[in-house]
Motif scaffolding. Structure first.
Motif, PDB file in Angstrom:
ATOM      1  N   THR A 160       0.836  -1.193   0.000  1.00 33.69           N
ATOM      2  CA  THR A 160       0.000   0.000   0.000  1.00 33.69           C
ATOM      3  C   THR A 160       0.874   1.247   0.000  1.00 33.69           C
ATOM      4  OG1 THR A 160      -0.130  -0.014   2.412  1.00 33.69           O
ATOM      5  CG2 THR A 160      -1.868  -1.162   1.199  1.00 33.69           C
ATOM      6  N   THR A 161       0.332   2.344  -0.498  1.00 30.57           N
ATOM      7  CA  THR A 161       1.090   3.579  -0.589  1.00 30.57           C
ATOM      8  C   THR A 161       0.414   4.694   0.192  1.00 30.57           C
ATOM      9  OG1 THR A 161      -0.052   4.249  -2.621  1.00 30.57           O
ATOM     10  CG2 THR A 161       1.991   2.977  -2.865  1.00 30.57           C
ATOM     11  N   SER A 162       1.203   5.647   0.599  1.00 30.70           N
ATOM     12  CA  SER A 162       0.698   6.830   1.277  1.00 30.70           C
ATOM     13  C   SER A 162       1.529   8.023   0.841  1.00 30.70           C
ATOM     14  CB  SER A 162       0.747   6.657   2.797  1.00 30.70           C
ATOM     15  OG  SER A 162       2.084   6.517   3.224  1.00 30.70           O
ATOM     16  N   VAL A 163       1.035   9.208   1.130  1.00 30.54           N
ATOM     17  CA  VAL A 163       1.715  10.438   0.753  1.00 30.54           C
ATOM     18  C   VAL A 163       2.005  11.256   2.000  1.00 30.54           C
ATOM     19  CG1 VAL A 163       1.544  12.603  -0.541  1.00 30.54           C
ATOM     20  CG2 VAL A 163       0.651  10.485  -1.525  1.00 30.54           C
ATOM     21  N   VAL A 164       3.246  11.716   2.110  1.00 39.75           N
ATOM     22  CA  VAL A 164       3.693  12.531   3.239  1.00 39.75           C
ATOM     23  C   VAL A 164       4.065  13.911   2.698  1.00 39.75           C
ATOM     24  CG1 VAL A 164       5.381  12.755   5.092  1.00 39.75           C
ATOM     25  CG2 VAL A 164       4.547  10.499   4.455  1.00 39.75           C
ATOM     26  N   THR A 165       3.686  14.958   3.434  1.00 41.98           N
ATOM     27  CA  THR A 165       3.984  16.330   3.022  1.00 41.98           C
ATOM     28  C   THR A 165       5.120  16.893   3.861  1.00 41.98           C
ATOM     29  OG1 THR A 165       1.653  16.634   2.439  1.00 41.98           O
ATOM     30  CG2 THR A 165       2.997  18.612   2.616  1.00 41.98           C
ATOM     31  N   THR A 166       6.045  17.583   3.197  1.00 39.72           N
ATOM     32  CA  THR A 166       7.222  18.085   3.905  1.00 39.72           C
ATOM     33  C   THR A 166       7.759  19.326   3.206  1.00 39.72           C
ATOM     34  OG1 THR A 166       9.465  17.517   4.635  1.00 39.72           O
ATOM     35  CG2 THR A 166       8.736  16.560   2.564  1.00 39.72           C
ATOM     36  N   HIS A 167       8.500  20.131   3.959  1.00 37.85           N
ATOM     37  CA  HIS A 167       9.177  21.285   3.376  1.00 37.85           C
ATOM     38  C   HIS A 167      10.506  20.901   2.728  1.00 37.85           C
ATOM     39  CE1 HIS A 167       6.405  24.327   4.888  1.00 37.85           C
ATOM     40  NE2 HIS A 167       6.434  23.749   6.074  1.00 37.85           N
ATOM     41  N   ASN A 168      11.116  19.833   3.210  1.00 37.19           N
ATOM     42  CA  ASN A 168      12.439  19.426   2.724  1.00 37.19           C
ATOM     43  C   ASN A 168      12.555  17.911   2.707  1.00 37.19           C
ATOM     44  OD1 ASN A 168      13.909  22.231   2.947  1.00 37.19           O
ATOM     45  ND2 ASN A 168      12.946  21.926   4.940  1.00 37.19           N
ATOM     46  N   VAL A 169      13.423  17.414   1.826  1.00 36.75           N
ATOM     47  CA  VAL A 169      13.804  16.002   1.844  1.00 36.75           C
ATOM     48  C   VAL A 169      15.323  15.909   1.871  1.00 36.75           C
ATOM     49  CG1 VAL A 169      11.740  15.176   0.643  1.00 36.75           C
ATOM     50  CG2 VAL A 169      13.787  15.783  -0.675  1.00 36.75           C
ATOM     51  N   ALA A 170      15.816  14.852   2.494  1.00 38.89           N
ATOM     52  CA  ALA A 170      17.250  14.550   2.484  1.00 38.89           C
ATOM     53  C   ALA A 170      17.409  13.156   1.893  1.00 38.89           C
ATOM     54  CB  ALA A 170      17.831  14.606   3.892  1.00 38.89           C
ATOM     55  N   ILE A 171      18.012  13.096   0.708  1.00 42.59           N
ATOM     56  CA  ILE A 171      18.152  11.823   0.000  1.00 42.59           C
ATOM     57  C   ILE A 171      19.473  11.175   0.385  1.00 42.59           C
ATOM     58  CG2 ILE A 171      18.242  10.712  -2.249  1.00 42.59           C
ATOM     59  CD1 ILE A 171      16.657  13.023  -3.391  1.00 42.59           C
ATOM     60  N   SER A 172      19.366   9.980   0.958  1.00 45.46           N
ATOM     61  CA  SER A 172      20.556   9.223   1.349  1.00 45.46           C
ATOM     62  C   SER A 172      20.278   7.750   1.111  1.00 45.46           C
ATOM     63  CB  SER A 172      20.913   9.477   2.818  1.00 45.46           C
ATOM     64  OG  SER A 172      22.096   8.789   3.175  1.00 45.46           O
ATOM     65  N   THR A 173      20.094   7.420  -0.167  1.00 35.20           N
ATOM     66  CA  THR A 173      19.701   6.062  -0.521  1.00 35.20           C
ATOM     67  C   THR A 173      20.890   5.136  -0.721  1.00 35.20           C
ATOM     68  OG1 THR A 173      19.511   6.857  -2.799  1.00 35.20           O
ATOM     69  CG2 THR A 173      17.489   6.721  -1.521  1.00 35.20           C
ATOM     70  N   GLY A 174      22.085   5.628  -0.433  1.00 37.09           N
ATOM     71  CA  GLY A 174      23.259   4.779  -0.537  1.00 37.09           C
ATOM     72  C   GLY A 174      23.776   4.645  -1.954  1.00 37.09           C
ATOM     73  N   LEU A 175      24.773   3.806  -2.108  1.00 39.71           N
ATOM     74  CA  LEU A 175      25.439   3.621  -3.394  1.00 39.71           C
ATOM     75  C   LEU A 175      24.916   2.372  -4.091  1.00 39.71           C
ATOM     76  CD1 LEU A 175      29.054   4.421  -2.177  1.00 39.71           C
ATOM     77  CD2 LEU A 175      27.441   5.991  -3.277  1.00 39.71           C
TER      78      LEU A 175
END
Length: 450
Positions: A160-175
């Motif tokens: 299942t999916t959901s949506v989250v609202t934010t002012h910023n994201v920090a992407i750290s998905t690794g290599l």
């Protein structure tokens, strides 16, 4: 959590994508910022695809040590008083005295992983495991664009999916593990990122001929491990260079990992940036610690003395082709010396060939058009690790990794992790304050006019 529903109505200051050491360090920095500042705490949450915290679990080989000092932990360089320091972990584990008696700046990789797990548990309420972020997109309010908000779509382990609202994201998905073109992993062909899991799935007696491809630390450590763990097996090290090169960890060279070096690189000329890479790649890339090199050479020399060789170094050699034949694998090797080929039959082939950096465009999709790129097609990045926007967006997309071109050698390394996370946390808090002041200004102006 309903399909494509909203997780809740809360608007976060930050949503972190991935929860490895970098975003764990950021969570700690935000937590400590809220505890010390006379401001509302930063609202943040992190999503991690793994079911539990884990960092390079498949490379926790026996007796392997970290290549950085224990003081370059999640927090100390930013806040020496942090309750999340490695020293605090040792104290909580009742091992501080014993660690000091060991007189070593470099803990084992296994112990450092224990430390990371301990720290992750301390901020466990801020992370949801077993979830994958599938997209990031601009947010709209009442049909109109909201330039300071983002929507993050999250898929749970149940689909299942959901949506989250934010002012910023920090992407750290690794290599992303790197393999030669046209090569795929299977039960006989492994990447170092899955090594221990793959190795443990086989009976040792079934592994009589094993080859390791690569010239870096992981390749050398795996070669040593296989030689010691499989005393009956032939072990081949396929090395594109003329033997292993030693990592330069001397004090002056190590200065390229200092926090100040990020400014020197970021604000430096192209000539200066080129010099960083030309002179100091040997601090981290395709190099091996001296003790591991000496240990492997000693094993090889002992075999020469005994007249019984089973550790083979194929220098200046690359893999030209990999073919599966029944339960085995045949590897075509090509010499860089004379272009001759040699076919090698192996029971397992390990590629310790490194990783490719993260590409935020995979998550951003069409939204990526809102961010600027340089002449080489790389994302432009602000000094605070935030993507430079090409529109009036005021939301922030921060990168924890993938910024070697803008911030230098420490972009995805642990060395500068605590300071980097502190800088991102400061940026988020500062921009939140500016946003709140901008919202208050029209009200104040209206009151003055009245």
């Amino acid at each position: 959590m309903g399909t494509a529903g909203r997780r809740n109505q809360e608007i976060y200051d930050l949503v972190g994508i991935g929860f490895g050491p970098s975003n764990l360090s950021l969570a700690i920095a935000l937590d400590e910022h809220g505890a010390s500042a006379q401001q509302p705490p930063v609202k943040s949450h992190f999503f991690e695809q793994q079911p539990t915290f884990g960092w390079h679990r498949n490379m926790l080989l026996p007796s392997t040590t970290m290549q950085i000092s224990f003081l370059k932990d999640l927090a100390t360089f930013r806040n020496p008083m942090s309750r999340f320091s490695f020293i605090s972990f040792l104290h909580a584990s009742n091992r501080l005295v014993q660690f000091v008696n060991n007189q070593d700046f470099f803990p084992t990789r296994h112990e450092f992983h224990q430390y990371l797990e301990w720290a992750a548990a301390g901020v466990g309420d801020q992370v949801t495991y077993g979830t994958e972020v599938t997209s990031i997109r601009p947010c709209t309010k009442a049909g109109d664009p909201a330039p300071d908000l983002l929507e993050v779509e999250v898929r749970g382990s149940d689909g299942t999916t959901s949506v989250v609202t934010t002012h910023n994201v920090a992407i750290s998905t690794g290599l992303v593990p790197r393999l030669p073109e046209g090569t795929a992993t299977d039960e006989r062909v492994w990447h170092s990122s899955e090594f221990l899991g793959r190795f443990g799935a086989h009976a040792p007696d079934d592994l009589k001929n094993v080859a390791v491809v690569g010239a870096g630390q992981s390749a050398a450590e795996i070669t040593r491990f296989l030689h010691d763990s499989l005393p009956h097996a032939q072990i081949s090290a396929v090395i594109p260079s003329y033997g292993y090169s030693i990592a330069d960890d001397t004090p002056f060279a190590n200065q390229v990992f200092d926090p100040d070096a990020v400014d020197d690189y970021y604000f430096g000329t192209e000539r200066a940036r080129d010099a960083f890479w030309r002179y100091h790649r040997n601090t981290n890339y395709s190099v091996v610690d001296g003790d591991v090199i000496r240990a492997l050479y000693q094993r090889s020399y002992d075999e020469q003395i005994r007249g019984s060789r089973r550790l083979h170094f194929r220098n200046l050699t690359r893999v030209a082709e990999v073919n599966r034949t029944g339960s085995g694998t045949r590897v075509m090797l090509r010499s860089l010396l004379d272009d001759r080929t040699e076919e090698l039959a192996v029971d397992a082939l390990v590629f310790a060939t490194g990783y490719d950096g993260l590409d935020p465009a995979r998550l951003l999709g069409d939204f990526d058009e809102h961010f600027q790129r340089d002449a080489a097609g790389r994302h432009r990045v602000e000094r605070d690790y935030r993507l430079v926007t090409a529109s009036d967006l005021s939301c922030g997309v921060y990168l924890q990794g993938g910024t070697e071109h803008s911030h230098g050698l420490t972009s995805s390394l642990l060395s500068n992790m605590a300071v980097r996370s502190g800088e991102i946390a400061d940026s988020i808090v500062l921009r939140r304050t500016e946003r709140e002041l901008d919202r208050a200004s029209p009200v104040e102006e209206a009151s003055s006019a009245a």
